[in-house]
Design an enzyme around this catalytic site. Structure first.
Site, PDB file in Angstrom:
ATOM      1  N   CYS A  34      -2.426   9.301   2.737  1.00 35.80           N
ATOM      2  CA  CYS A  34      -2.170   8.808   1.373  1.00 35.80           C
ATOM      3  C   CYS A  34      -3.269   9.204   0.401  1.00 35.80           C
ATOM      4  O   CYS A  34      -3.027   9.335  -0.792  1.00 35.80           O
ATOM      5  CB  CYS A  34      -2.024   7.293   1.408  1.00 35.80           C
ATOM      6  SG  CYS A  34      -3.413   6.464   2.173  1.00 35.80           S
TER       7      CYS A  34
ATOM      8  N   GLU B 141       0.871  -1.184   0.000  1.00 36.27           N
ATOM      9  CA  GLU B 141       0.000   0.000   0.000  1.00 36.27           C
ATOM     10  C   GLU B 141       0.901   1.224   0.000  1.00 36.27           C
ATOM     11  O   GLU B 141       1.483   1.563   1.027  1.00 36.27           O
ATOM     12  CB  GLU B 141      -0.890  -0.001   1.254  1.00 36.27           C
ATOM     13  CG  GLU B 141      -1.852  -1.169   1.343  1.00 36.27           C
ATOM     14  CD  GLU B 141      -3.032  -1.050   0.383  1.00 36.27           C
ATOM     15  OE1 GLU B 141      -3.312   0.072  -0.098  1.00 36.27           O
ATOM     16  OE2 GLU B 141      -3.668  -2.080   0.107  1.00 36.27           O
TER      17      GLU B 141
HETATM   18  P1  NAD Z   1       8.507   5.441   4.037  1.00 37.59           P
HETATM   19  O1  NAD Z   1       8.438   4.645   2.789  1.00 37.59           O
HETATM   20  O2  NAD Z   1       9.619   6.394   4.196  1.00 37.59           O
HETATM   21  O3  NAD Z   1       8.587   4.465   5.313  1.00 37.59           O
HETATM   22  C1  NAD Z   1       7.607   3.489   5.557  1.00 37.59           C
HETATM   23  C2  NAD Z   1       8.215   2.379   6.398  1.00 37.59           C
HETATM   24  O4  NAD Z   1       9.211   1.693   5.629  1.00 37.59           O
HETATM   25  C3  NAD Z   1       8.930   2.853   7.654  1.00 37.59           C
HETATM   26  O5  NAD Z   1       8.667   1.950   8.705  1.00 37.59           O
HETATM   27  C4  NAD Z   1      10.392   2.815   7.257  1.00 37.59           C
HETATM   28  O6  NAD Z   1      11.283   2.675   8.350  1.00 37.59           O
HETATM   29  C5  NAD Z   1      10.403   1.572   6.392  1.00 37.59           C
HETATM   30  N1  NAD Z   1      11.540   1.458   5.444  1.00 37.59           N
HETATM   31  C6  NAD Z   1      12.253   2.443   4.870  1.00 37.59           C
HETATM   32  N2  NAD Z   1      13.172   1.914   4.030  1.00 37.59           N
HETATM   33  C7  NAD Z   1      13.024   0.571   4.078  1.00 37.59           C
HETATM   34  C8  NAD Z   1      13.654  -0.523   3.410  1.00 37.59           C
HETATM   35  N3  NAD Z   1      14.631  -0.337   2.503  1.00 37.59           N
HETATM   36  N4  NAD Z   1      13.243  -1.770   3.687  1.00 37.59           N
HETATM   37  C9  NAD Z   1      12.230  -1.979   4.571  1.00 37.59           C
HETATM   38  N5  NAD Z   1      11.593  -0.992   5.235  1.00 37.59           N
HETATM   39  C10 NAD Z   1      11.984   0.272   4.978  1.00 37.59           C
HETATM   40  O7  NAD Z   1       7.099   6.129   4.164  1.00 37.59           O
HETATM   41  P2  NAD Z   1       6.624   7.185   5.261  1.00 37.59           P
HETATM   42  O8  NAD Z   1       7.263   8.487   4.953  1.00 37.59           O
HETATM   43  O9  NAD Z   1       6.788   6.603   6.607  1.00 37.59           O
HETATM   44  O10 NAD Z   1       5.060   7.246   4.967  1.00 37.59           O
HETATM   45  C11 NAD Z   1       4.485   8.094   4.056  1.00 37.59           C
HETATM   46  C12 NAD Z   1       4.082   7.366   2.786  1.00 37.59           C
HETATM   47  O11 NAD Z   1       3.187   6.303   3.085  1.00 37.59           O
HETATM   48  C13 NAD Z   1       3.330   8.276   1.834  1.00 37.59           C
HETATM   49  O12 NAD Z   1       3.820   8.112   0.523  1.00 37.59           O
HETATM   50  C14 NAD Z   1       1.881   7.779   1.929  1.00 37.59           C
HETATM   51  O13 NAD Z   1       1.114   8.017   0.767  1.00 37.59           O
HETATM   52  C15 NAD Z   1       2.090   6.321   2.172  1.00 37.59           C
HETATM   53  N6  NAD Z   1       0.899   5.719   2.790  1.00 37.59           N
HETATM   54  C16 NAD Z   1       0.134   4.881   2.039  1.00 37.59           C
HETATM   55  C17 NAD Z   1      -1.034   4.338   2.566  1.00 37.59           C
HETATM   56  C18 NAD Z   1      -1.908   3.421   1.746  1.00 37.59           C
HETATM   57  O14 NAD Z   1      -2.813   2.819   2.313  1.00 37.59           O
HETATM   58  N7  NAD Z   1      -1.700   3.304   0.450  1.00 37.59           N
HETATM   59  C19 NAD Z   1      -1.405   4.654   3.871  1.00 37.59           C
HETATM   60  C20 NAD Z   1      -0.588   5.506   4.625  1.00 37.59           C
HETATM   61  C21 NAD Z   1       0.566   6.025   4.065  1.00 37.59           C
END
Ligand code: NAD
Length: 479
Positions: free
Chosen positions: A281, A247
């Site tokens: 999101c 997601e």
């Molecule tokens: P992010 O991608 O920076 O981080 C998300 C998670 O991934 C964190 O726990 C982070 O530590 C982890 N992470 C980072 N690099 C990683 C790697 N290489 N391997 C494994 N895990 C890793 O996102 P964010 O800034 O925390 O969240 C915002 C984003 O989330 C926005 O783009 C938003 O649209 C999206 N979002 C989507 C939904 C949905 O349902 N589609 C819901 C909420 C947020």
């Protein structure tokens, strides 16, 4: 402010883990320390995976009605702790307290919803072309899931996977982000009080590299990820053939056709932009409006914007709190500088507010004449902004709305049934909302990206997540 010192949660117990370092969590609203947690190391991950495997083997054999009862008990225990969890979430995340209360309430509702759905996750009897064979399907849990969550909805995003995952017989190793891990860790008191078997849920917060190690761990069978598309792409590259439910980011259009109720559309555009400071999101990311109604619409948006009050998230008059971190604030700065350079008109806000306890308070912002090639239009801004783009007619509005690399959720305002259906079919997003904000969802609807876009796959919500978190097993009996 009392601080919240938390521990890791492994095999049903709170623990400092095998490492020697702790990390601090800082309030985006005040800059003060909210609490701390121990940073997990590889040995903690191994211990959590081992505990999850043991627990999951037994849990898969527990009758689904008993698994559902456990989920109901978790919901009850979360409800009992609603105020405490909501306060902690606002402290670490920065969103207004009323929003955190709603998130905790919805978290409990998710556990109830998936408990009710799980006991109805029936299989099918299939007709064979061979009379000596009887065929049928049923659902089996996948096994041990790595759940990786973002910081915008710390508790709810955990529950979006934990509730369906547990109800269907899976075990979980959850990795919340390092800047908002405390609420989920605290919520493990509710999980423990509900009498969930030890090892089924393990919480190891950490940064990206720790998430990468989790994804690559050979004991992980499947990955549930909510976060940015950029991280999602890295995870799928690392995951190989492991099952995944992804997601990712959105850049949702809200389309205003010439025959729309403009006051309702303006209210929806504003309502989609300020909750969680726009860090949602499916927030209003691009408003695409017909030129013939542009002026009246913009006037209505500015009127609606007057009620958006920026301030302390614990003040009940505040509806817009600080951004969560410097990364999103810097992105907003970049998007605004780019908009100015390209000749867009900033009608409201457009900058951080000075004189606040931290530098993360962003003014509610309305930008008109946003060029299609600007960053505001091209990228998810993730801030409290209504960017307005103008199109010539219905075809042009649809073209602009679809001219984007992401496709999560979109909205259209129209009084024509024909146009409503056209946009439902032709907008390249997973969900099309007619005459309501694109920042609207229901936990009982499937939510996720259009397959053709870079927003991931799988569905969060209702019975669809139960299907995504189980294997469809086929049984064949030869008579
Ligand atoms: P992010 O991608 O920076 O981080 C998300 C998670 O991934 C964190 O726990 C982070 O530590 C982890 N992470 C980072 N690099 C990683 C790697 N290489 N391997 C494994 N895990 C890793 O996102 P964010 O800034 O925390 O969240 C915002 C984003 O989330 C926005 O783009 C938003 O649209 C999206 N979002 C989507 C939904 C949905 O349902 N589609 C819901 C909420 C947020």
């Amino acid at each position: 402010m009392t601080t919240a010192e938390q521990q890791l949660f492994i095999n049903g117990a709170f623990t400092d883990g095998a490492g020697s370092q702790t990390a601090e969590v800082i309030s985006p609203a005040t800059g003060e320390r909210v609490g701390s947690f121990p940073l997990p190391v590889a040995a903690d991950l191994d211990a959590a995976v081992e505990a999850a495997h043991r627990a999951q083997r037994a849990w898969a054999g527990v009758n689904v009605w008993d698994r559902a009862a456990a989920c109901h008990r978790i919901a009850d225990e979360i409800d009992k702790r609603r105020d405490e969890l909501a306060r902690l979430q606002t402290l670490e995340q920065g969103k207004p307290l009323a929003e955190s209360v709603a998130d905790v309430t919805e978290t409990a509702q998710l556990f109830r919803l998936h408990a009710e759905d799980a006991v109805r996750l029936n299989g099918e009897t299939l007709l064979s072309r061979d009379n000596s064979k009887k065929m049928f399907t049923f659902h089996r849990p996948v096994g041990t899931w790595a759940i990786i969550t973002p910081w915008n909805f710390p508790l709810l995003m955990f529950a979006e996977f934990a509730a369906p995952g547990l109800a269907t017989g899976n075990a979980l190793i959850v990795k919340p982000p390092a800047n908002t891990p405390l609420t989920v860790l605290k919520a493990m008191e509710a999980v423990a009080a509900a009498g969930l078997p030890e090892g089924l849920v393990n919480i190891l917060p950490g940064d990206g590299p720790f998430g990468d190690a989790l994804v690559r761990h050979p004991g992980i069978h499947a990955i549930g990820f909510i976060g940015s598309s950029a991280t999602g792409a890295k995870i799928t590259a690392a995951a190989g053939l492991k099952r995944s439910l992804m997601e990712c980011s959105g850049n949702g259009p809200l389309v205003v056709l010439a025959d729309a109720d403009l006051d309702a559309a303006a209210k929806a555009a504003v309502d989609g932009a300020y909750p969680c400071a726009g860090q949602v999101c499916c927030a209003t990311e691009r408003v695409v409006v017909d030129a013939s109604v542009h002026d009246a619409f913009v006037e209505a948006v500015l009127r609606e914007s007057e009620r958006v009050r920026l301030g302390d998230p614990f003040d009940d008059k505040t509806v817009l709190g600080p951004l969560n971190n410097e990364g999103v604030a810097a992105k907003m700065d970049r998007h605004m500088a780019d908009a100015r350079e390209r000749g867009a008109e900033i009608l409201l806000g457009g900058a951080r507010r000075s004189g606040m306890p931290t530098d993360l308070y962003y003014e509610f912002t309305v930008v008109d004449a946003v060029p299609e090639d600007s960053l505001l239009s091209r990228e998810e801004s993730f801030g409290p902004v209504v960017p307005i783009i103008t199109g010539r007619d219905e075809d042009d509005l649809l073209r602009i709305a679809n001219d984007d690399a992401l496709g999560l959720q979109g909205a259209v305002f129209t009084s024509s049934m024909k146009s409503a259906f056209r946009f439902m079919e032709e907008l390249e997003v997973g969900q099309v909302i007619v005459n309501e904000s694109n920042n609207w969802w229901d936990i009982n609807m499937p939510f996720g990206g259009a397959g053709s876009r870079g927003t991931g796959w799988g569905r969060i919500g209702g019975k669809w997540t139960l299907m995504d978190m189980t294997d469809t097993r086929t049984g064949v009996i030869s008579l």
